[in-house]
Design a protein around this motif. Structure first.
Motif, PDB file in Angstrom:
ATOM      1  N   VAL A  88       0.908  -1.109  -0.012  1.00  0.00           N
ATOM      2  CA  VAL A  88       0.074   0.023   0.123  1.00  0.00           C
ATOM      3  C   VAL A  88       0.745   1.434   0.092  1.00  0.00           C
ATOM      4  CG1 VAL A  88      -1.868   1.184   1.455  1.00  0.00           C
ATOM      5  CG2 VAL A  88      -1.790  -1.211   1.093  1.00  0.00           C
ATOM      6  N   THR A  89       0.564   2.049  -0.840  1.00  0.00           N
ATOM      7  CA  THR A  89       1.221   3.421  -1.039  1.00  0.00           C
ATOM      8  C   THR A  89       0.260   4.375  -1.173  1.00  0.00           C
ATOM      9  OG1 THR A  89       3.017   2.410  -2.304  1.00  0.00           O
ATOM     10  CG2 THR A  89       2.975   4.788  -2.201  1.00  0.00           C
ATOM     11  N   GLY A  93      -0.556  11.854   2.443  1.00  0.00           N
ATOM     12  CA  GLY A  93      -0.491  11.496   3.881  1.00  0.00           C
ATOM     13  C   GLY A  93       0.191  10.068   4.029  1.00  0.00           C
ATOM     14  N   THR A  94      -0.054   9.404   5.104  1.00  0.00           N
ATOM     15  CA  THR A  94       0.618   8.028   5.303  1.00  0.00           C
ATOM     16  C   THR A  94      -0.285   6.972   5.196  1.00  0.00           C
ATOM     17  OG1 THR A  94       0.170   8.189   7.499  1.00  0.00           O
ATOM     18  CG2 THR A  94       2.100   9.154   6.933  1.00  0.00           C
ATOM     19  N   VAL A  95       0.212   5.560   5.374  1.00  0.00           N
ATOM     20  CA  VAL A  95      -0.604   4.687   5.197  1.00  0.00           C
ATOM     21  C   VAL A  95      -1.471   4.363   6.625  1.00  0.00           C
ATOM     22  CG1 VAL A  95       0.789   3.378   3.480  1.00  0.00           C
ATOM     23  CG2 VAL A  95       1.139   3.077   5.950  1.00  0.00           C
ATOM     24  N   VAL A 100      -7.015   5.838   4.134  1.00  0.00           N
ATOM     25  CA  VAL A 100      -5.974   5.138   3.345  1.00  0.00           C
ATOM     26  C   VAL A 100      -6.130   3.617   4.004  1.00  0.00           C
ATOM     27  CG1 VAL A 100      -3.573   4.329   2.824  1.00  0.00           C
ATOM     28  CG2 VAL A 100      -4.096   6.628   2.883  1.00  0.00           C
ATOM     29  N   GLU A 101      -6.326   3.518   5.256  1.00  0.00           N
ATOM     30  CA  GLU A 101      -6.609   2.261   5.991  1.00  0.00           C
ATOM     31  C   GLU A 101      -8.092   1.931   5.301  1.00  0.00           C
ATOM     32  OE1 GLU A 101      -7.612   0.475  10.573  1.00  0.00           O
ATOM     33  OE2 GLU A 101      -6.631   2.424  10.246  1.00  0.00           O
ATOM     34  N   ALA A 102      -9.048   2.642   5.472  1.00  0.00           N
ATOM     35  CA  ALA A 102     -10.503   2.048   4.748  1.00  0.00           C
ATOM     36  C   ALA A 102     -10.326   1.585   3.393  1.00  0.00           C
ATOM     37  CB  ALA A 102     -11.549   3.197   4.953  1.00  0.00           C
ATOM     38  N   ALA A 103      -9.508   2.189   2.520  1.00  0.00           N
ATOM     39  CA  ALA A 103      -9.282   1.701   1.204  1.00  0.00           C
ATOM     40  C   ALA A 103      -8.559   0.278   1.042  1.00  0.00           C
ATOM     41  CB  ALA A 103      -8.518   2.851   0.477  1.00  0.00           C
TER      42      ALA A 103
END
Length: 106
Positions: A88-89, A93-95, A100-103
């Motif tokens: 995951v990139t 922002g950050t992972v 991003v966590e939801a995606a």
């Protein structure tokens, strides 16, 4: 008149060291084969006890950080060996960001 003929050098004592070793090994071939057999049997006896410590399915060293992490994942989440790995990139922002966590979870 005295004539002296030079004796030819023996083949097995003349020449480079590897040549002399070759002649020695050929001359003592039965001894060499017997020693090789004894060493093979000795190595087999010594290796017999090592089979229990080897495992083809593990690549971690016992007690290493990755081994402890795997044990923690199994205890908390009931996971087994991973079947897939995701890379995951985050575009921004950050992972660790919630979006991003939801995606990643979806």
């Amino acid at each position: 008149m005295v004539t002296t003929r030079a004796r030819p050098a023996r083949q097995d004592t003349a020449g480079p060291p590897l040549r002399r070793l070759g002649f020695l090994l050929v001359r003592r071939r039965r001894l060499v084969l017997a020693l090789a057999l004894v060493l093979l049997i000795g190595a087999g006896v010594l290796a017999a006890g090592a089979a229990s410590g080897l495992s083809l399915a593990r690549f971690e060293a016992p007690g290493s950080e990755s081994d402890r992490a795997q044990a923690e994942l199994e205890e908390r989440f009931g996971t087994g060996s991973p079947d897939m790995i995701f890379l995951v990139t985050a575009r921004s922002g950050t992972v660790d960001d919630p979006a991003v966590e939801a995606a990643g979870r979806s």
